[in-house]
Design a protein around this motif. Sequence first.
Motif, PDB file in Angstrom:
ATOM      1  N   UNK A  24     -37.980 -69.199   3.421  1.00  0.00           N
ATOM      2  CA  UNK A  24     -36.704 -68.862   3.730  1.00  0.00           C
ATOM      3  C   UNK A  24     -36.525 -67.724   3.904  1.00  0.00           C
ATOM      4  N   UNK A  25     -36.871 -66.833   3.697  1.00  0.00           N
ATOM      5  CA  UNK A  25     -37.037 -65.057   3.502  1.00  0.00           C
ATOM      6  C   UNK A  25     -37.396 -64.955   4.799  1.00  0.00           C
ATOM      7  N   UNK A  31     -30.173 -64.568  12.934  1.00  0.00           N
ATOM      8  CA  UNK A  31     -28.708 -65.400  12.574  1.00  0.00           C
ATOM      9  C   UNK A  31     -28.604 -66.028  13.965  1.00  0.00           C
ATOM     10  N   UNK A  32     -28.155 -67.239  12.948  1.00  0.00           N
ATOM     11  CA  UNK A  32     -27.669 -68.149  13.756  1.00  0.00           C
ATOM     12  C   UNK A  32     -26.383 -68.820  14.292  1.00  0.00           C
ATOM     13  N   UNK A  33     -25.598 -69.297  14.846  1.00  0.00           N
ATOM     14  CA  UNK A  33     -24.311 -69.535  15.211  1.00  0.00           C
ATOM     15  C   UNK A  33     -24.091 -71.109  15.269  1.00  0.00           C
ATOM     16  N   UNK A  34     -23.871 -71.462  14.329  1.00  0.00           N
ATOM     17  CA  UNK A  34     -22.752 -72.872  14.279  1.00  0.00           C
ATOM     18  C   UNK A  34     -21.612 -73.317  13.939  1.00  0.00           C
ATOM     19  N   UNK A  35     -20.962 -73.496  15.344  1.00  0.00           N
ATOM     20  CA  UNK A  35     -19.750 -74.158  15.933  1.00  0.00           C
ATOM     21  C   UNK A  35     -18.914 -72.853  15.588  1.00  0.00           C
ATOM     22  N   UNK A  36     -19.287 -71.371  15.607  1.00  0.00           N
ATOM     23  CA  UNK A  36     -18.666 -70.098  15.724  1.00  0.00           C
ATOM     24  C   UNK A  36     -18.635 -70.016  14.987  1.00  0.00           C
ATOM     25  N   UNK A  37     -19.543 -70.392  13.545  1.00  0.00           N
ATOM     26  CA  UNK A  37     -19.959 -69.356  12.185  1.00  0.00           C
ATOM     27  C   UNK A  37     -20.760 -68.848  11.984  1.00  0.00           C
ATOM     28  N   UNK A  38     -21.341 -67.979  11.758  1.00  0.00           N
ATOM     29  CA  UNK A  38     -22.738 -67.262  11.622  1.00  0.00           C
ATOM     30  C   UNK A  38     -23.314 -67.019  10.344  1.00  0.00           C
ATOM     31  N   UNK A  40     -27.810 -66.956   8.092  1.00  0.00           N
ATOM     32  CA  UNK A  40     -29.238 -66.820   8.609  1.00  0.00           C
ATOM     33  C   UNK A  40     -29.846 -68.588   8.708  1.00  0.00           C
ATOM     34  N   UNK A  41     -30.200 -68.133   9.424  1.00  0.00           N
ATOM     35  CA  UNK A  41     -31.458 -69.169   9.725  1.00  0.00           C
ATOM     36  C   UNK A  41     -32.162 -70.074   8.195  1.00  0.00           C
ATOM     37  N   UNK A  42     -32.423 -69.035   7.035  1.00  0.00           N
ATOM     38  CA  UNK A  42     -32.417 -69.369   5.863  1.00  0.00           C
ATOM     39  C   UNK A  42     -31.573 -70.501   5.584  1.00  0.00           C
ATOM     40  N   UNK A  43     -30.271 -70.871   5.573  1.00  0.00           N
ATOM     41  CA  UNK A  43     -29.735 -72.052   5.229  1.00  0.00           C
ATOM     42  C   UNK A  43     -30.657 -73.023   5.503  1.00  0.00           C
ATOM     43  N   UNK A  44     -31.361 -73.622   6.117  1.00  0.00           N
ATOM     44  CA  UNK A  44     -31.720 -74.720   6.061  1.00  0.00           C
ATOM     45  C   UNK A  44     -32.610 -75.154   4.992  1.00  0.00           C
ATOM     46  N   UNK A  45     -33.559 -73.899   4.592  1.00  0.00           N
ATOM     47  CA  UNK A  45     -34.070 -74.400   3.029  1.00  0.00           C
ATOM     48  C   UNK A  45     -33.887 -73.912   2.218  1.00  0.00           C
ATOM     49  N   UNK A 178     -19.652 -64.185   7.522  1.00  0.00           N
ATOM     50  CA  UNK A 178     -20.982 -64.777   7.861  1.00  0.00           C
ATOM     51  C   UNK A 178     -21.472 -65.171   5.900  1.00  0.00           C
ATOM     52  N   UNK A 179     -20.710 -64.101   5.046  1.00  0.00           N
ATOM     53  CA  UNK A 179     -20.844 -64.127   4.018  1.00  0.00           C
ATOM     54  C   UNK A 179     -20.378 -65.365   2.786  1.00  0.00           C
ATOM     55  N   UNK A 180     -19.044 -65.458   3.846  1.00  0.00           N
ATOM     56  CA  UNK A 180     -18.069 -67.114   3.371  1.00  0.00           C
ATOM     57  C   UNK A 180     -18.755 -67.816   3.571  1.00  0.00           C
ATOM     58  N   UNK A 181     -19.079 -67.726   5.085  1.00  0.00           N
ATOM     59  CA  UNK A 181     -20.264 -68.943   5.939  1.00  0.00           C
ATOM     60  C   UNK A 181     -20.922 -69.727   5.326  1.00  0.00           C
ATOM     61  N   UNK A 182     -22.334 -68.368   4.616  1.00  0.00           N
ATOM     62  CA  UNK A 182     -23.613 -68.516   4.004  1.00  0.00           C
ATOM     63  C   UNK A 182     -23.060 -69.571   2.094  1.00  0.00           C
ATOM     64  N   UNK A 183     -21.682 -69.321   1.436  1.00  0.00           N
ATOM     65  CA  UNK A 183     -21.612 -69.275   0.721  1.00  0.00           C
ATOM     66  C   UNK A 183     -21.118 -71.217   0.519  1.00  0.00           C
TER      67      UNK A 183
END
Length: 226
Positions: A24-25, A31-38, A40-45, A178-183
């Motif tokens: 993950x690190x 940085x990825x964009x999913x339906x306009x939301x930014x 990090x790719x670390x969100x996958x794992x 980005x922070x809100x989307x990740x959380x």
Amino acid sequence: MQQSGYSPRLLAIAGLFVTCLIISNITAVKLISVHGFVMTAANVLFPISYIIGDVLTEVYGYAKARRVIWLGFGCNLVAVLAIYVAGILPGADFWQGQGAWDEILGAAPRILLASFCAYLVGEFLNSYVLAKMKIATNGKYLWTRTIGSTVVGQLADTGIFMTLAFGGILPLGVMMNAAGTEWVSKVGYEILATPFTYLVVAWLKRVEGIDFYDRNTRFNPVLLTD
């Protein structure tokens, strides 16, 4: 019940935790964009590490989880140092990949500091909240503590990382988005994984013969003894 020793299952869980953390690190640089939301790719794992942390604390207790958290920190530090040393070693004359290496793996010290701080605060908060909620609920309603601890831990993790890593670099609106989307995505990940978490926890409690309650645990995060 008393805690068991370091069973093969506990070691395997610890190994999976460390693997998710290190990968993950590395992937967090993208940085990825999913339906306009930014995000990090670390969100996958990375959210899997919180699920594993929930399982560790729920079954084996805070003290065992604390050791695994520090193990993850140490292994990640070794990985970072190894990547840094490899990056500064002179490349072969015919090798043309130094620029790509530096761009992807040559993370700035600020990013690394943000990652380490966010990881420690988030993981320890996650484990602490789950352990305390288990006592408060007398071991009932597992979903409330797996989700509740993730809400708190991931909020701290995401907030610290985004602030330390990108504060003053990204526009405030972009950083907050980005922070809100990740959380939200990490908490959503936890919610979707809840049925699987129930199965794993029930199986481990049965085969290990353990269901630990942290009623007499010292929650100091820097202690390495039970």
